[in-house]
Design an enzyme around this catalytic site. Sequence first.
Site, PDB file in Angstrom:
ATOM      1  N   ARG A 144       0.865  -1.172   0.000  1.00  0.00           N
ATOM      2  CA  ARG A 144       0.000   0.000   0.000  1.00  0.00           C
ATOM      3  C   ARG A 144       0.909   1.231   0.000  1.00  0.00           C
ATOM      4  O   ARG A 144       2.032   1.187   0.506  1.00  0.00           O
ATOM      5  CB  ARG A 144      -0.911   0.000   1.218  1.00  0.00           C
ATOM      6  CG  ARG A 144      -1.784  -1.247   1.348  1.00  0.00           C
ATOM      7  CD  ARG A 144      -2.542  -1.239   2.669  1.00  0.00           C
ATOM      8  NE  ARG A 144      -3.365  -2.426   2.838  1.00  0.00           N
ATOM      9  CZ  ARG A 144      -2.957  -3.551   3.419  1.00  0.00           C
ATOM     10  NH1 ARG A 144      -1.716  -3.629   3.888  1.00  0.00           N
ATOM     11  NH2 ARG A 144      -3.771  -4.583   3.539  1.00  0.00           N
ATOM     12  N   LYS A 168      -0.963  -2.008   8.373  1.00  0.00           N
ATOM     13  CA  LYS A 168      -2.067  -1.440   9.141  1.00  0.00           C
ATOM     14  C   LYS A 168      -2.084  -1.997  10.554  1.00  0.00           C
ATOM     15  O   LYS A 168      -1.706  -3.140  10.794  1.00  0.00           O
ATOM     16  CB  LYS A 168      -3.403  -1.759   8.468  1.00  0.00           C
ATOM     17  CG  LYS A 168      -3.649  -1.047   7.152  1.00  0.00           C
ATOM     18  CD  LYS A 168      -5.021  -1.390   6.617  1.00  0.00           C
ATOM     19  CE  LYS A 168      -5.346  -0.623   5.356  1.00  0.00           C
ATOM     20  NZ  LYS A 168      -6.695  -0.965   4.838  1.00  0.00           N
ATOM     21  N   HIS A 240      -2.618   2.213  -5.902  1.00  0.00           N
ATOM     22  CA  HIS A 240      -3.213   0.906  -5.633  1.00  0.00           C
ATOM     23  C   HIS A 240      -3.322   0.085  -6.914  1.00  0.00           C
ATOM     24  O   HIS A 240      -3.472  -1.143  -6.859  1.00  0.00           O
ATOM     25  CB  HIS A 240      -4.591   1.088  -4.991  1.00  0.00           C
ATOM     26  CG  HIS A 240      -4.781   0.279  -3.751  1.00  0.00           C
ATOM     27  ND1 HIS A 240      -3.986   0.414  -2.638  1.00  0.00           N
ATOM     28  CD2 HIS A 240      -5.652  -0.711  -3.447  1.00  0.00           C
ATOM     29  CE1 HIS A 240      -4.375  -0.430  -1.697  1.00  0.00           C
ATOM     30  NE2 HIS A 240      -5.374  -1.139  -2.183  1.00  0.00           N
ATOM     31  N   ARG A 243      -0.756  -2.570  -7.034  1.00  0.00           N
ATOM     32  CA  ARG A 243      -1.074  -3.662  -6.098  1.00  0.00           C
ATOM     33  C   ARG A 243      -2.071  -4.626  -6.740  1.00  0.00           C
ATOM     34  O   ARG A 243      -1.904  -5.846  -6.688  1.00  0.00           O
ATOM     35  CB  ARG A 243      -1.626  -3.055  -4.813  1.00  0.00           C
ATOM     36  CG  ARG A 243      -1.984  -4.052  -3.705  1.00  0.00           C
ATOM     37  CD  ARG A 243      -2.411  -3.256  -2.481  1.00  0.00           C
ATOM     38  NE  ARG A 243      -3.038  -4.064  -1.447  1.00  0.00           N
ATOM     39  CZ  ARG A 243      -2.385  -4.677  -0.479  1.00  0.00           C
ATOM     40  NH1 ARG A 243      -1.070  -4.618  -0.437  1.00  0.00           N
ATOM     41  NH2 ARG A 243      -3.034  -5.375   0.455  1.00  0.00           N
ATOM     42  N   HIS A 266      -3.379  -9.540   3.545  1.00  0.00           N
ATOM     43  CA  HIS A 266      -4.777  -9.334   3.905  1.00  0.00           C
ATOM     44  C   HIS A 266      -5.080 -10.006   5.234  1.00  0.00           C
ATOM     45  O   HIS A 266      -4.623 -11.126   5.493  1.00  0.00           O
ATOM     46  CB  HIS A 266      -5.696  -9.926   2.829  1.00  0.00           C
ATOM     47  CG  HIS A 266      -5.756  -9.121   1.576  1.00  0.00           C
ATOM     48  ND1 HIS A 266      -6.114  -9.648   0.360  1.00  0.00           N
ATOM     49  CD2 HIS A 266      -5.510  -7.796   1.346  1.00  0.00           C
ATOM     50  CE1 HIS A 266      -6.086  -8.698  -0.567  1.00  0.00           C
ATOM     51  NE2 HIS A 266      -5.721  -7.576   0.008  1.00  0.00           N
ATOM     52  N   TYR A 275     -10.378 -10.909  -6.252  1.00  0.00           N
ATOM     53  CA  TYR A 275      -9.551 -11.213  -7.417  1.00  0.00           C
ATOM     54  C   TYR A 275      -9.996 -12.493  -8.112  1.00  0.00           C
ATOM     55  O   TYR A 275      -9.627 -12.729  -9.262  1.00  0.00           O
ATOM     56  CB  TYR A 275      -8.082 -11.335  -7.002  1.00  0.00           C
ATOM     57  CG  TYR A 275      -7.539 -10.034  -6.467  1.00  0.00           C
ATOM     58  CD1 TYR A 275      -7.265  -8.970  -7.314  1.00  0.00           C
ATOM     59  CD2 TYR A 275      -7.332  -9.855  -5.105  1.00  0.00           C
ATOM     60  CE1 TYR A 275      -6.786  -7.767  -6.820  1.00  0.00           C
ATOM     61  CE2 TYR A 275      -6.845  -8.653  -4.603  1.00  0.00           C
ATOM     62  CZ  TYR A 275      -6.582  -7.618  -5.463  1.00  0.00           C
ATOM     63  OH  TYR A 275      -6.116  -6.422  -4.977  1.00  0.00           O
TER      64      TYR A 275
END
Length: 305
Positions: A144, A168, A240, A243, A266, A275
């Site tokens: 990210r 994150k 993004h 990514r 994730h 995806y």
Amino acid sequence: MRTDYEAYLRDQRGLTEATIYHCVSFLNRFMTFRFGDTLGNLNDITPHDIVDFLRKLRSGGKAPRDKTAPSHLRNLFRFLFWSGKTKRDLAVSIPRVAQPPRSTLPRYLKPEEVETLLDATWSADPTGRRNYAMLMVLARLGLRAPEAIAIQLDDIDWRAGTILIRGKGKRHDRMPLPKDVGNAIVDYIRKGRRGTSRTLFVSNKVPYRPFADSQILNSALKDAFERTGLKPPQKYVGSHLLRHSLATDMLRKGASLDEIGDVLRHRSRMTTTIYARHDVDGLRSIALDWPVAKAMSRRAQGART
């Protein structure tokens, strides 16, 4: 109050410095809107004040589905209630932004398009070397944008060939450092990077500070599109995109959703399933027959017997 709020966001919420910066900005904007230059009694704030503030932001041309303002205000009022500065939790009164279900596939670039953009980014000057290294990090590792600009010089273990990713919620993951990414970083450090900051990517202007946000990455990608003449797959060109391109390419080369989720880090497998819609052939192989088709098949067999 500002210092206490920053500590809360950092220690209790585990937010990045860039997010903390924007949260504090909304603290200042809301308090100025409600009280003016002199801070008043925080318990005088009402849900109506919050709605009026959000309406004012909307009148400034903000997208109606933008979740930034409600999210930052929710953090603010949770802090005020948690710290005892308000008697009630006004966070519950902040309206949620309606979001339509995602019906479109993530936009992506073909592998050859990614390489074309990367080649167009590099130039024999500090800016070109830095931007090339930044986009290489995004394209090869699937980071990210905030994760890329948060990389520290000490996060790279050159002997082991790994790099620490600060994700994150204070999540730290150590990932393999691809050779071409390492070469790009070394080229930037030796021939383009200046200053004493321990942050890897810094401004080329004195005093060579780290970036406050990740807009620099979007700008570098936009410049690459303009230089190559390639048409972006979407109106908004954001980092993004690289990514999504990495994940889609991995899927089409046979990687499982779990493998893609590990690379993209994730937290939930459900996030990675977006995806799967790119792999139409794979989805067909696991699709169940329609009940009507089964019934017709049984009737046809009965007629033949």
